[in-house]
Design an enzyme around this catalytic site. Structure first.
Site, short mmCIF file in Angstrom:
data_model
loop_
_atom_site.label_atom_id
_atom_site.label_comp_id
_atom_site.label_asym_id
_atom_site.label_seq_id
_atom_site.Cartn_x
_atom_site.Cartn_y
_atom_site.Cartn_z
N CYS A 152 -3.91 0.76 -2.92
CA CYS A 152 -4.42 1.16 -1.62
C CYS A 152 -3.49 2.21 -1.02
O CYS A 152 -2.35 2.36 -1.45
CB CYS A 152 -4.57 -0.03 -0.69
SG CYS A 152 -3.08 -1.05 -0.54
N CYS A 199 0.83 -1.20 0.00
CA CYS A 199 0.00 0.00 0.00
C CYS A 199 0.87 1.26 0.00
O CYS A 199 1.95 1.28 0.60
CB CYS A 199 -0.90 0.03 1.24
SG CYS A 199 -2.37 -1.01 1.10
#
Length: 292
Positions: free
Chosen positions: A182, A100
């Site tokens: 993300c 992420c």
């Protein structure tokens, strides 16, 4: 002193020019219809082993199986009839978890994007994934349903096929890459061209629509123009404004900058004599002299 060619010499000279023009024309034609990359199998499998041995030694993939699934998706179909779904089994053999907050997307900024990712060491691009690493800059197409094998003589251009074998693979790879994004993501766009955000590009047509606003915290847009211009688009004008509207409509939080210092320094390293780079270069020279 004046030199004058004889008529016979003149004819030979013009014939040579004509011959040279024909050679160039034919060469361009061949270049436009380039076939499958020679030694494709060895390159793809070799890159796979390089990836799991040197790039990410903790990863575990069956390189031979990946090649078999890739080959099966391509060789039994006509060059303009390889759909995204045909690569389904190959992508099942190449699952990958991405970190992420590190994904970098781009459009029309390829060279600078790679430099930026290499210098900062905090980004992942599509080319850093296993599939991107294996197939980057390669060309392939099959000979059709009757002839099993790759066509090494001629492959169609992307623009002539809806289901081009190369485009279909990159479309699925791009979709997968964006779907798992993300945290904070970065988008690098070219401010020296019109339609820096192009709905027909891979980012505009595939990746943007695959981003999940529930998983992505911020979309950080970086617009970078050539040092010498032209300065066509920025955070407040051109298609970048359209991109921001799309992000807002879909509920993304975003930032935008068109004066990123790191990107400017990278451009100046390649072209230090550019006028806009001189103040920075002079400052660095001054600091160097102070330490001598």
């Amino acid at each position: 002193m004046t030199f004058q060619m004889s008529s016979s010499t003149s004819r030979i000279f013009h014939m040579l020019i004509l011959w040279f023009a024909i050679v160039l024309f034919c060469t361009d034609g061949l270049r436009a219809e380039m076939g499958t990359t020679p030694n494709l199998k060895h390159i793809v499998i070799g890159r796979c082993y390089s990836y799991i041995t040197l790039v990410f030694p903790n990863s575990s993939y069956d390189c031979e199986e990946i090649w078999r699934e890739f080959e099966e998706a391509v060789v039994r179909k006509s060059p303009c009839n390889v759909k995204v779904k045909d690569y389904k089994r190959m992508f099942r053999a190449t699952p990958q978890t991405l970190t992420c907050g590190k994904l970098l997307f781009w459009s029309k900024t390829r060279e600078l994007m790679h430099s930026y990712a290499a210098v900062t060491r905090r980004f992942w691009t599509l080319e850093d994934t296993l599939v991107g690493y294996m197939f980057n800059d390669l060309i392939w197409c099959g000979q059709g349903e009757k002839d099993r094998g790759f066509d090494f003589n001629s492959c169609p251009e992307w623009s002539t096929c809806v289901n081009h074998p190369v485009y279909s693979l990159w479309r699925q790879a791009s979709q997968n890459f964006a779907a798992v994004a993300c945290g904070n993501i970065t988008v690098l766009l070219n401010g020296s061209i019109e339609n820096a955000f192009n709905r027909k590009s891979m980012f505009g047509s595939v990746e943007l629509d695959s981003l999940n606003p529930r998983m992505v915290d911020h979309v950080n847009i970086k617009v970078v123009a050539n040092l010498e211009g032209p300065f066509i688009e920025s955070c407040t004008q051109g298609s970048i404004v359209d991109l921001i509207k799309v992000l807002q409509t879909r509920g993304f939080r975003w930032t935008c900058t068109d004066s990123d210092l790191t990107l400017m320094i990278l451009q100046c390293i390649r072209n230090p004599q550019q006028f806009s780079c001189l103040p920075c270069a002079n400052s660095l020279l001054h600091r160097q002299r102070l330490h001598l």
